[in-house]
Design a protein around this motif. Sequence first.
Motif, PDB file in Angstrom:
ATOM      1  N   VAL A  19       0.846  -1.200   0.000  1.00  0.00           N
ATOM      2  CA  VAL A  19       0.000   0.000   0.000  1.00  0.00           C
ATOM      3  C   VAL A  19       0.883   1.252   0.000  1.00  0.00           C
ATOM      4  O   VAL A  19       0.628   2.196  -0.761  1.00  0.00           O
ATOM      5  N   ILE A  20       1.923   1.259   0.810  1.00  0.00           N
ATOM      6  CA  ILE A  20       2.839   2.400   0.867  1.00  0.00           C
ATOM      7  C   ILE A  20       3.542   2.580  -0.476  1.00  0.00           C
ATOM      8  O   ILE A  20       3.661   3.708  -0.983  1.00  0.00           O
ATOM      9  N   VAL A  21       3.987   1.495  -1.068  1.00  0.00           N
ATOM     10  CA  VAL A  21       4.647   1.555  -2.383  1.00  0.00           C
ATOM     11  C   VAL A  21       3.673   2.073  -3.436  1.00  0.00           C
ATOM     12  O   VAL A  21       4.036   2.924  -4.265  1.00  0.00           O
ATOM     13  N   ASP A  22       2.429   1.603  -3.412  1.00  0.00           N
ATOM     14  CA  ASP A  22       1.418   2.080  -4.363  1.00  0.00           C
ATOM     15  C   ASP A  22       1.157   3.573  -4.210  1.00  0.00           C
ATOM     16  O   ASP A  22       1.066   4.301  -5.200  1.00  0.00           O
ATOM     17  N   ILE A  23       1.043   4.028  -2.972  1.00  0.00           N
ATOM     18  CA  ILE A  23       0.812   5.453  -2.719  1.00  0.00           C
ATOM     19  C   ILE A  23       1.995   6.277  -3.222  1.00  0.00           C
ATOM     20  O   ILE A  23       1.822   7.271  -3.935  1.00  0.00           O
ATOM     21  N   PHE A  24       3.206   5.853  -2.878  1.00  0.00           N
ATOM     22  CA  PHE A  24       4.408   6.581  -3.322  1.00  0.00           C
ATOM     23  C   PHE A  24       4.498   6.623  -4.849  1.00  0.00           C
ATOM     24  O   PHE A  24       4.742   7.682  -5.438  1.00  0.00           O
ATOM     25  N   ALA A  25       4.276   5.482  -5.482  1.00  0.00           N
ATOM     26  CA  ALA A  25       4.359   5.412  -6.945  1.00  0.00           C
ATOM     27  C   ALA A  25       3.321   6.322  -7.591  1.00  0.00           C
ATOM     28  O   ALA A  25       3.628   7.050  -8.539  1.00  0.00           O
ATOM     29  N   ASN A  26       2.112   6.327  -7.055  1.00  0.00           N
ATOM     30  CA  ASN A  26       1.063   7.176  -7.618  1.00  0.00           C
ATOM     31  C   ASN A  26       1.335   8.661  -7.395  1.00  0.00           C
ATOM     32  O   ASN A  26       1.004   9.480  -8.249  1.00  0.00           O
ATOM     33  N   VAL A  27       1.951   9.013  -6.274  1.00  0.00           N
ATOM     34  CA  VAL A  27       2.322  10.414  -6.032  1.00  0.00           C
ATOM     35  C   VAL A  27       3.374  10.860  -7.043  1.00  0.00           C
ATOM     36  O   VAL A  27       3.281  11.940  -7.633  1.00  0.00           O
ATOM     37  N   VAL A  28       4.374  10.015  -7.269  1.00  0.00           N
ATOM     38  CA  VAL A  28       5.430  10.342  -8.237  1.00  0.00           C
ATOM     39  C   VAL A  28       4.836  10.460  -9.638  1.00  0.00           C
ATOM     40  O   VAL A  28       5.123  11.411 -10.377  1.00  0.00           O
ATOM     41  N   ILE A  29       3.998   9.512 -10.006  1.00  0.00           N
ATOM     42  CA  ILE A  29       3.383   9.509 -11.335  1.00  0.00           C
ATOM     43  C   ILE A  29       2.499  10.735 -11.519  1.00  0.00           C
ATOM     44  O   ILE A  29       2.570  11.426 -12.543  1.00  0.00           O
ATOM     45  N   LEU A  30       1.665  11.037 -10.536  1.00  0.00           N
ATOM     46  CA  LEU A  30       0.786  12.203 -10.628  1.00  0.00           C
ATOM     47  C   LEU A  30       1.594  13.495 -10.711  1.00  0.00           C
ATOM     48  O   LEU A  30       1.246  14.401 -11.479  1.00  0.00           O
ATOM     49  N   SER A  31       2.681  13.570  -9.962  1.00  0.00           N
ATOM     50  CA  SER A  31       3.547  14.758 -10.023  1.00  0.00           C
ATOM     51  C   SER A  31       4.107  14.945 -11.433  1.00  0.00           C
ATOM     52  O   SER A  31       4.150  16.064 -11.950  1.00  0.00           O
ATOM     53  N   PHE A  32       4.523  13.855 -12.056  1.00  0.00           N
ATOM     54  CA  PHE A  32       5.032  13.945 -13.420  1.00  0.00           C
ATOM     55  C   PHE A  32       3.947  14.405 -14.389  1.00  0.00           C
ATOM     56  O   PHE A  32       4.189  15.247 -15.259  1.00  0.00           O
ATOM     57  N   PHE A  33       2.734  13.871 -14.242  1.00  0.00           N
ATOM     58  CA  PHE A  33       1.658  14.260 -15.153  1.00  0.00           C
ATOM     59  C   PHE A  33       1.264  15.721 -14.957  1.00  0.00           C
ATOM     60  O   PHE A  33       0.921  16.404 -15.931  1.00  0.00           O
ATOM     61  N   ILE A  34       1.316  16.200 -13.736  1.00  0.00           N
ATOM     62  CA  ILE A  34       1.047  17.624 -13.493  1.00  0.00           C
ATOM     63  C   ILE A  34       2.137  18.482 -14.131  1.00  0.00           C
ATOM     64  O   ILE A  34       1.850  19.515 -14.750  1.00  0.00           O
ATOM     65  N   PHE A  35       3.390  18.045 -14.010  1.00  0.00           N
ATOM     66  CA  PHE A  35       4.492  18.745 -14.669  1.00  0.00           C
ATOM     67  C   PHE A  35       4.294  18.738 -16.190  1.00  0.00           C
ATOM     68  O   PHE A  35       4.469  19.761 -16.854  1.00  0.00           O
ATOM     69  N   LEU A  36       3.916  17.587 -16.747  1.00  0.00           N
ATOM     70  CA  LEU A  36       3.678  17.474 -18.184  1.00  0.00           C
ATOM     71  C   LEU A  36       2.521  18.376 -18.613  1.00  0.00           C
ATOM     72  O   LEU A  36       2.584  19.024 -19.662  1.00  0.00           O
ATOM     73  N   LEU A  37       1.498  18.447 -17.805  1.00  0.00           N
ATOM     74  CA  LEU A  37       0.339  19.294 -18.100  1.00  0.00           C
ATOM     75  C   LEU A  37       0.735  20.764 -18.142  1.00  0.00           C
ATOM     76  O   LEU A  37       0.441  21.465 -19.110  1.00  0.00           O
ATOM     77  N   THR A  38       1.417  21.230 -17.105  1.00  0.00           N
ATOM     78  CA  THR A  38       1.796  22.651 -17.064  1.00  0.00           C
ATOM     79  C   THR A  38       2.822  22.984 -18.149  1.00  0.00           C
ATOM     80  O   THR A  38       2.706  24.024 -18.809  1.00  0.00           O
ATOM     81  N   SER A  39       3.776  22.106 -18.372  1.00  0.00           N
ATOM     82  CA  SER A  39       4.771  22.340 -19.426  1.00  0.00           C
ATOM     83  C   SER A  39       4.113  22.298 -20.803  1.00  0.00           C
ATOM     84  O   SER A  39       4.453  23.092 -21.683  1.00  0.00           O
ATOM     85  N   GLY A  40       3.180  21.380 -20.982  1.00  0.00           N
ATOM     86  CA  GLY A  40       2.469  21.275 -22.255  1.00  0.00           C
ATOM     87  C   GLY A  40       1.637  22.509 -22.540  1.00  0.00           C
ATOM     88  O   GLY A  40       1.600  23.000 -23.680  1.00  0.00           O
ATOM     89  N   ILE A  41       0.960  23.021 -21.516  1.00  0.00           N
ATOM     90  CA  ILE A  41       0.173  24.246 -21.689  1.00  0.00           C
ATOM     91  C   ILE A  41       1.090  25.404 -22.059  1.00  0.00           C
ATOM     92  O   ILE A  41       0.779  26.195 -22.958  1.00  0.00           O
ATOM     93  N   ASP A  42       2.226  25.518 -21.366  1.00  0.00           N
ATOM     94  CA  ASP A  42       3.194  26.581 -21.688  1.00  0.00           C
ATOM     95  C   ASP A  42       3.697  26.456 -23.124  1.00  0.00           C
ATOM     96  O   ASP A  42       3.813  27.460 -23.838  1.00  0.00           O
ATOM     97  N   LEU A  43       4.004  25.244 -23.547  1.00  0.00           N
ATOM     98  CA  LEU A  43       4.520  25.014 -24.892  1.00  0.00           C
ATOM     99  C   LEU A  43       3.469  25.354 -25.950  1.00  0.00           C
ATOM    100  O   LEU A  43       3.773  26.023 -26.947  1.00  0.00           O
ATOM    101  N   VAL A  44       2.237  24.920 -25.731  1.00  0.00           N
ATOM    102  CA  VAL A  44       1.150  25.228 -26.668  1.00  0.00           C
ATOM    103  C   VAL A  44       0.945  26.740 -26.741  1.00  0.00           C
ATOM    104  O   VAL A  44       0.805  27.309 -27.831  1.00  0.00           O
ATOM    105  N   HIS A  45       0.949  27.398 -25.592  1.00  0.00           N
ATOM    106  CA  HIS A  45       0.775  28.850 -25.545  1.00  0.00           C
ATOM    107  C   HIS A  45       1.900  29.555 -26.305  1.00  0.00           C
ATOM    108  O   HIS A  45       1.661  30.495 -27.076  1.00  0.00           O
ATOM    109  N   GLN A  46       3.127  29.098 -26.105  1.00  0.00           N
ATOM    110  CA  GLN A  46       4.279  29.691 -26.795  1.00  0.00           C
ATOM    111  C   GLN A  46       4.153  29.520 -28.305  1.00  0.00           C
ATOM    112  O   GLN A  46       4.382  30.467 -29.067  1.00  0.00           O
TER     113      GLN A  46
END
Length: 167
Positions: free
Chosen positions: A85-112
Motif C-alpha cells: 500500500v505504501i509503495v502504491d501510494i508513493f508510486a502514484n504520487v510520483v506519477i501524478l507529479s510527473f503528469f502535473i508537470f507534463l500538463l503545465t509544461s504542455g500548456i506553456d509550450l502550446v501557448h508559446q
Amino acid sequence: MQKLKKLLEQFEDWASGILVVSGLMVLFYGVILRYVLHLPTTWQDEVARILLVWGILIGAAATLRENNHIRMELFYNVLPKNIKVIVDIFANVVILSFFIFLLTSGIDLVHQKLQTGQQSLNGYPLWIIYLILPISATLLAIRTIEKFFYLFKGKQDDSTGDLHQKL
C-alpha cells in the motif's frame, strides 16, 4: 459519474485506435507512393508521425486505466500487504507529479507556439501538434487520481486491473 467514466473510457479506446490505425494507413500510403509509384512526398511522413504520437499518448491513458504499464513485480509481489500500500501510494504520487508537470509544461509550450505562430515544415500550426501534451497529461492524471481513489477506498473495480487484488 458512471456515465462520464464510460464516456471517457470509450473516448480513450476509440480515439487511440482510430489515430494509430490512421497513422499506419498514411504511412503505408507513403510507402506505396515512394517505392511502388516512385512519387516521394513529405507530407505523409509528418501526418503519420503526428497521428501515431497522438494515438499512443491517448492510448497510454487506456493502458494506465487497465493497469497494464510495465512495472517491477518481482520485488513487489514478495512485499507484505501494508508495504505494498505504501509503495502504491508513493508510486502514484510520483506519477501524478510527473503528469502535473507534463500538463503545465504542455500548456506553456502550446501557448508559446500559439503566440509565435510557428508552423511545421508542411505548414501545420505547431500549437495544434503539441496540444496532445496537455490533453494526454490530463487523461493520465485523471486515471492516476482514479487509482488513488480506489486505493484509499479499498474498493474493487474492473477498470483498475489487479491493483486492488493486491490490497
